[in-house]
Write a protein that holds these residues in place. Structure first.
Motif, PDB file in Angstrom:
ATOM      1  N   ILE B  38       0.845  -1.207   0.000  1.00 31.72           N
ATOM      2  CA  ILE B  38       0.000   0.000   0.000  1.00 31.72           C
ATOM      3  C   ILE B  38       0.878   1.254   0.000  1.00 31.72           C
ATOM      4  CG2 ILE B  38      -1.583   1.356   1.450  1.00 31.72           C
ATOM      5  CD1 ILE B  38      -2.840  -1.392   2.276  1.00 31.72           C
ATOM      6  N   ASP B  39       1.918   1.246   0.843  1.00 33.65           N
ATOM      7  CA  ASP B  39       2.822   2.397   0.938  1.00 33.65           C
ATOM      8  C   ASP B  39       3.586   2.618  -0.361  1.00 33.65           C
ATOM      9  OD1 ASP B  39       2.004   2.725   3.508  1.00 33.65           O
ATOM     10  OD2 ASP B  39       3.810   1.888   4.435  1.00 33.65           O
ATOM     11  N   GLU B  40       4.192   1.547  -0.859  1.00 31.43           N
ATOM     12  CA  GLU B  40       5.069   1.687  -2.033  1.00 31.43           C
ATOM     13  C   GLU B  40       4.284   2.018  -3.303  1.00 31.43           C
ATOM     14  OE1 GLU B  40       8.392   1.641  -2.266  1.00 31.43           O
ATOM     15  OE2 GLU B  40       8.502   1.504  -0.082  1.00 31.43           O
ATOM     16  N   LEU B  41       3.084   1.464  -3.408  1.00 33.15           N
ATOM     17  CA  LEU B  41       2.294   1.675  -4.626  1.00 33.15           C
ATOM     18  C   LEU B  41       1.386   2.900  -4.516  1.00 33.15           C
ATOM     19  CD1 LEU B  41       1.243  -2.049  -5.227  1.00 33.15           C
ATOM     20  CD2 LEU B  41       2.702  -0.697  -6.748  1.00 33.15           C
ATOM     21  N   GLY B  42       1.299   3.469  -3.304  1.00 33.67           N
ATOM     22  CA  GLY B  42       0.403   4.608  -3.127  1.00 33.67           C
ATOM     23  C   GLY B  42      -1.054   4.245  -3.345  1.00 33.67           C
ATOM     24  N   ALA B  43      -1.431   3.064  -2.851  1.00 36.22           N
ATOM     25  CA  ALA B  43      -2.827   2.624  -3.013  1.00 36.22           C
ATOM     26  C   ALA B  43      -3.758   3.502  -2.183  1.00 36.22           C
ATOM     27  CB  ALA B  43      -2.958   1.163  -2.581  1.00 36.22           C
ATOM     28  N   GLN B  44      -4.996   3.619  -2.635  1.00 37.81           N
ATOM     29  CA  GLN B  44      -5.952   4.488  -1.948  1.00 37.81           C
ATOM     30  C   GLN B  44      -7.088   3.688  -1.335  1.00 37.81           C
ATOM     31  OE1 GLN B  44      -6.751   7.628  -4.982  1.00 37.81           O
ATOM     32  NE2 GLN B  44      -6.018   8.895  -3.286  1.00 37.81           N
ATOM     33  N   LYS B  45      -7.472   4.111  -0.140  1.00 38.97           N
ATOM     34  CA  LYS B  45      -8.533   3.389   0.556  1.00 38.97           C
ATOM     35  C   LYS B  45      -9.869   3.611  -0.136  1.00 38.97           C
ATOM     36  CE  LYS B  45      -9.427   4.481   4.847  1.00 38.97           C
ATOM     37  NZ  LYS B  45      -9.265   4.474   6.304  1.00 38.97           N
ATOM     38  N   ILE B  46     -10.586   2.501  -0.389  1.00 33.68           N
ATOM     39  CA  ILE B  46     -11.895   2.643  -1.034  1.00 33.68           C
ATOM     40  C   ILE B  46     -13.043   2.146  -0.151  1.00 33.68           C
ATOM     41  CG2 ILE B  46     -10.914   2.471  -3.364  1.00 33.68           C
ATOM     42  CD1 ILE B  46     -12.119  -0.412  -3.463  1.00 33.68           C
ATOM     43  N   MET B  47     -12.722   1.411   0.917  1.00 33.61           N
ATOM     44  CA  MET B  47     -13.802   0.873   1.741  1.00 33.61           C
ATOM     45  C   MET B  47     -13.292   0.503   3.144  1.00 33.61           C
ATOM     46  SD  MET B  47     -16.173  -2.475   1.050  1.00 33.61           S
ATOM     47  CE  MET B  47     -17.084  -1.815  -0.333  1.00 33.61           C
ATOM     48  N   GLU B  48     -14.167   0.700   4.139  1.00 36.48           N
ATOM     49  CA  GLU B  48     -13.894   0.224   5.499  1.00 36.48           C
ATOM     50  C   GLU B  48     -14.979  -0.763   5.904  1.00 36.48           C
ATOM     51  OE1 GLU B  48     -11.969   4.496   6.921  1.00 36.48           O
ATOM     52  OE2 GLU B  48     -13.862   3.806   7.766  1.00 36.48           O
ATOM     53  N   LEU B  49     -14.605  -1.708   6.750  1.00 32.99           N
ATOM     54  CA  LEU B  49     -15.544  -2.748   7.158  1.00 32.99           C
ATOM     55  C   LEU B  49     -15.467  -2.900   8.673  1.00 32.99           C
ATOM     56  CD1 LEU B  49     -16.011  -5.960   5.113  1.00 32.99           C
ATOM     57  CD2 LEU B  49     -15.902  -6.087   7.586  1.00 32.99           C
ATOM     58  N   TYR B  50     -16.599  -2.698   9.340  1.00 37.43           N
ATOM     59  CA  TYR B  50     -16.675  -2.783  10.801  1.00 37.43           C
ATOM     60  C   TYR B  50     -17.496  -4.009  11.204  1.00 37.43           C
ATOM     61  CZ  TYR B  50     -15.011   1.994  10.516  1.00 37.43           C
ATOM     62  OH  TYR B  50     -14.247   3.090  10.247  1.00 37.43           O
ATOM     63  N   SER B  51     -17.209  -4.561  12.376  1.00 30.11           N
ATOM     64  CA  SER B  51     -17.961  -5.747  12.780  1.00 30.11           C
ATOM     65  C   SER B  51     -17.920  -5.978  14.284  1.00 30.11           C
ATOM     66  CB  SER B  51     -17.399  -6.985  12.072  1.00 30.11           C
ATOM     67  OG  SER B  51     -18.028  -8.148  12.576  1.00 30.11           O
ATOM     68  N   SER B  52     -19.050  -6.432  14.826  1.00 31.04           N
ATOM     69  CA  SER B  52     -19.094  -6.799  16.243  1.00 31.04           C
ATOM     70  C   SER B  52     -18.398  -8.135  16.488  1.00 31.04           C
ATOM     71  CB  SER B  52     -20.538  -6.849  16.737  1.00 31.04           C
ATOM     72  OG  SER B  52     -21.310  -7.753  15.980  1.00 31.04           O
ATOM     73  N   HIS B  53     -17.863  -8.757  15.421  1.00 34.02           N
ATOM     74  CA  HIS B  53     -17.038  -9.952  15.594  1.00 34.02           C
ATOM     75  C   HIS B  53     -15.592  -9.586  15.890  1.00 34.02           C
ATOM     76  CE1 HIS B  53     -20.148 -12.736  14.556  1.00 34.02           C
ATOM     77  NE2 HIS B  53     -20.370 -12.161  13.407  1.00 34.02           N
ATOM     78  N   PHE B  54     -15.224  -8.334  15.670  1.00 37.61           N
ATOM     79  CA  PHE B  54     -13.857  -7.918  16.010  1.00 37.61           C
ATOM     80  C   PHE B  54     -13.735  -7.754  17.518  1.00 37.61           C
ATOM     81  CE2 PHE B  54     -13.673  -5.893  11.575  1.00 37.61           C
ATOM     82  CZ  PHE B  54     -12.900  -6.917  11.070  1.00 37.61           C
ATOM     83  N   PRO B  55     -12.514  -7.786  18.053  1.00 36.26           N
ATOM     84  CA  PRO B  55     -12.352  -7.537  19.487  1.00 36.26           C
ATOM     85  C   PRO B  55     -12.985  -6.197  19.872  1.00 36.26           C
ATOM     86  CG  PRO B  55     -10.296  -8.326  18.545  1.00 36.26           C
ATOM     87  CD  PRO B  55     -11.244  -8.078  17.387  1.00 36.26           C
ATOM     88  N   PRO B  56     -13.616  -6.118  21.048  1.00 37.80           N
ATOM     89  CA  PRO B  56     -14.372  -4.928  21.446  1.00 37.80           C
ATOM     90  C   PRO B  56     -13.469  -3.817  21.958  1.00 37.80           C
ATOM     91  CG  PRO B  56     -14.546  -6.594  23.149  1.00 37.80           C
ATOM     92  CD  PRO B  56     -13.712  -7.195  22.055  1.00 37.80           C
ATOM     93  N   GLN B  57     -12.794  -3.152  21.070  1.00 37.43           N
ATOM     94  CA  GLN B  57     -11.859  -2.111  21.507  1.00 37.43           C
ATOM     95  C   GLN B  57     -11.639  -1.104  20.397  1.00 37.43           C
ATOM     96  OE1 GLN B  57      -8.552  -5.185  21.724  1.00 37.43           O
ATOM     97  NE2 GLN B  57      -7.477  -3.470  20.807  1.00 37.43           N
ATOM     98  N   VAL B  58     -10.995  -0.002  20.738  1.00 33.51           N
ATOM     99  CA  VAL B  58     -10.575   0.965  19.727  1.00 33.51           C
ATOM    100  C   VAL B  58      -9.053   0.981  19.672  1.00 33.51           C
ATOM    101  CG1 VAL B  58     -12.599   2.465  19.778  1.00 33.51           C
ATOM    102  CG2 VAL B  58     -10.737   2.841  21.419  1.00 33.51           C
ATOM    103  N   ILE B  59      -8.542   1.379  18.516  1.00 33.28           N
ATOM    104  CA  ILE B  59      -7.113   1.536  18.282  1.00 33.28           C
ATOM    105  C   ILE B  59      -6.739   2.989  18.598  1.00 33.28           C
ATOM    106  CG2 ILE B  59      -5.299   1.380  16.517  1.00 33.28           C
ATOM    107  CD1 ILE B  59      -6.735  -1.297  16.951  1.00 33.28           C
ATOM    108  N   VAL B  60      -5.656   3.184  19.352  1.00 36.62           N
ATOM    109  CA  VAL B  60      -5.203   4.545  19.659  1.00 36.62           C
ATOM    110  C   VAL B  60      -4.115   4.921  18.663  1.00 36.62           C
ATOM    111  CG1 VAL B  60      -4.267   6.093  21.408  1.00 36.62           C
ATOM    112  CG2 VAL B  60      -5.701   4.160  22.098  1.00 36.62           C
ATOM    113  N   LEU B  61      -4.322   6.043  17.979  1.00 34.32           N
ATOM    114  CA  LEU B  61      -3.373   6.482  16.947  1.00 34.32           C
ATOM    115  C   LEU B  61      -2.306   7.401  17.538  1.00 34.32           C
ATOM    116  CD1 LEU B  61      -6.028   7.162  14.171  1.00 34.32           C
ATOM    117  CD2 LEU B  61      -4.770   5.046  14.660  1.00 34.32           C
ATOM    118  N   ALA B  62      -1.325   7.715  16.708  1.00 31.97           N
ATOM    119  CA  ALA B  62      -0.189   8.515  17.176  1.00 31.97           C
ATOM    120  C   ALA B  62      -0.610   9.899  17.654  1.00 31.97           C
ATOM    121  CB  ALA B  62       0.848   8.632  16.052  1.00 31.97           C
TER     122      ALA B  62
END
Lengths: 253, 253, 253, 253
Positions: B38-62
């Protein structure tokens, strides 16, 4: 995706079929017997069953291809009747899934007008067994005497912890549908895959089904396992501890 | 809230796209490769996917902000075709969720008319690996020979425990839809995040995709990891025990 | 299959019924009391309840037959009123199932116009108890004084960890329906099935219900358990370690 | 029974409300702060929320009565605005429940037109903390500078493991609804209930809310905890090992 999906492989009309279930379990006894029967009888796959209750993984085959975890129904004409044989990679990974999958298995049996079910498994004793007996449990009291004639042993309230998984639930569910069902459990250590216990179960089952099957493949696997056990014992006496955990050993194949 | 929710970020029409999946797993090998691409090719985000099957937490960014755990699809035009790249924070935390999320991922692939999928992961050996090979598994036998030409190794029935999570299930599900899919697994210890294994996987993938990508960022991370490993070994020899548990070490980044 | 299914065995019209719940739990105290009452009073089964929330197994009976795990309602006319007695093989194996099963139990109570519920259990002290007291908890403050008259002890905020499972949830749910409910907990070690604690609970319950029941069967089981405990102590003093794990011991019957 | 049920206690029209969440978590820091605020401000309960995602048990109160595990919303007029305070007995016991409960909490906030949320928790350091700092995380970058003015510390990518449970998910969900949300985490050992850390969080929150609250109750509890810690240390030095497990200690109150 539904939680259980069936895929029809082959349309067959079965005559007077008996269902034999051999899903993975203690000592893989039931699985060994059912797979041996499929090989020896040349049974043909008629249905696959997929479910999100199975462990979330694929099986890697010898040729480098993979497939989803599944259960499979095979059918074979034994002359007087068809056998319907249920095998698979895994039992359910969820509590509710055990019930839902058993219900699905029994629906297939009902569609084919199955009137009797044999479920196969191991009975873990916690120690190596020289001459494994075959314990029985039934969902209809009238079956006890018949099974005793084939050499099946009935011990009061055993297994004390009940019969867990499809081998047990199929008996319970079948009773609600008025289908006779018998669970045959080969005594086994519970620590190793046990082809010798599988032979004991197969002999009983062949009597009950009036089948005459070669045992050679199971005998050879039993000899291999005996060599492994002998080596493990030597190592133990020599004080060498295997890095392989007991959990892994249990399912050496 | 539905159990899976998608959020469209950007509408794109992809030409002849190939899906590359790099979700977290053993040694974070797949994730490292996919994020590097993604970094080297400069790919662009086109979609996000959320789910209650993921661990119940948030990610803390820089920057002190947080966001929900999610998976993301990126797209990039490589000239001859588009790549669709799937990355994410976590695999499913529930059994059923693995199946439902894989199904959702494959729906996105189907909408974009994806005809081939590469899933990326690590193959844990339990010991440090000097020159990691890249193991393969496919969902169509015809792919084995092609992959061997790119240096992929096929070992009979390996991994013996199957391929767990999205990397495996995507192959199984894609087969049902007639989509070719290949899993590339870099050999790794299984104890540490492994950019060296990621490089090995990336080299194979670049050959397969006829891409020419800089490896520098992965090389630098590999050197950092080598220093950490060297320090751990010294400490071990000096009898100093890290307070950090193995579990934590496994995902040092 | 629905997640809970009820099977009506016998249609009865109950007069002024009180529900007594004795499902498995700490020291099997509640189960011992409820089963003893069914035997002594000659109560008759009126309903069975099956659920995919129960452990996925069948119970093997003395005659070699099996049945699905279930809960059962028994009814008996004690002269002035009916008792409705709830017993079963297992509590729920899933978190949500505890709530759904309790809701189902309470629906049965509501259908029969139950105005009071006694739930029975053990209170684990972690050490052997010579003279077990009976602790209480209620869902209506007015019940505390009444229960104290029958010898029930109330300790501030005990059990500190709350009351887990159907014995607790029934009180909570019943409060929402305006049904009085009392939990009686016999002190017990928590390591062994405890007929002595069951006797203590039964004595209190008999006072509350103005019943006169023989205790002989429980007394005999209590004596058997005392012999087992004495033997265990001797073995312990002699330095012999049982192969039986504490987990198994807990439910010796 | 639905998986989440709300019970309205009191109809109130809140002016310009801010939601403060203090559910159980590390060191019970958030819970201590929120309960202290309810006591000091004389907030009144307006809603209860029940769920089959909570642990299947009832809470035993000081007077011998019990109640179902639940979450509660309290409201209080602080002059310039209302505070809506969310407290409860337990977080979700299931993975999906964390998401569903957070969604339900946020629905209540949305109904009352909440424009800002503070979620409160502890940040476990694994060792005793003399002067606990208050770490922050936000769901809107513009909030970082404002929070720093109240003494909140922001550390890059910390907590590294993310923020687990309602305190984290509320920030993530609120962002999707355009509601500003801040998580305040008091440094704490992670082994003990920590009123000192709660004081630190409360001081920051009072500045942010322009409130003037007495701290005495928390100070007294902090002193009690210090005595307990001192005693534990003495015992440790004297080589006496507590029977109480660390797990139990963590939630001494």
């Amino acid at each position: 995706m539904n939680r259980i999906e069936t895929k029809h492989i082959k349309d067959v009309k079965l005559k007077d079929p008996i269902l034999v279930e051999g899903l993975p379990g203690i000592g893989h006894v039931g699985k060994l017997v059912a797979e041996h029967m499929i090989d020896e009888l040349g049974a043909q796959k008629i249905m696959e069953l997929y479910s999100s209750h199975f462990p979330p993984q694929v099986i890697v085959l010898a040729d480098g291809t993979v497939r989803l975890v599944r259960s499979e129904f095979y059918a074979v004409d034994t002359g007087s009747r068809h056998l319907l044989i249920l095998v698979g990679d895994h039992q359910s990974a969820t509590n509710e899934g055990h019930y839902e999958l058993t219900d699905a298995y029994l629906q297939v049996a009902a569609e084919h007008n199955v009137k009797r079910i044999y479920t196969l498994g191991g009975y873990g004793l916690g120690q190596l067994v020289e001459s494994p007996a075959v314990l029985g449990a039934v969902n209809n009291l009238a079956l006890v005497e018949e099974m005793k004639r084939y050499g099946v042993v009935f011990k009061e309230n055993e297994p004390g912890g009940g019969i867990v998984g499809a081998s047990g639930l199929l008996l319970g569910f079948a009773a609600l549908s008025g289908i006779d069902a018998i669970c045959l459990m080969g005594e086994t250590s519970g620590y190793l895959v046990d082809p010798k216990s599988a032979q004991a179960v197969l002999k009983v089952l062949c009597k009950a089904l009036q089948l005459n099957l070669k045992m050679q493949a199971l005998e050879e696997r039993a000899k291999e396992m005996e060599k492994i056990v002998a080596r493990l014992r030597e190592m133990e006496q020599a004080g060498i501890h295997e890095v392989t955990s007991e959990e892994d050993l249990r399912y050496i194949r």
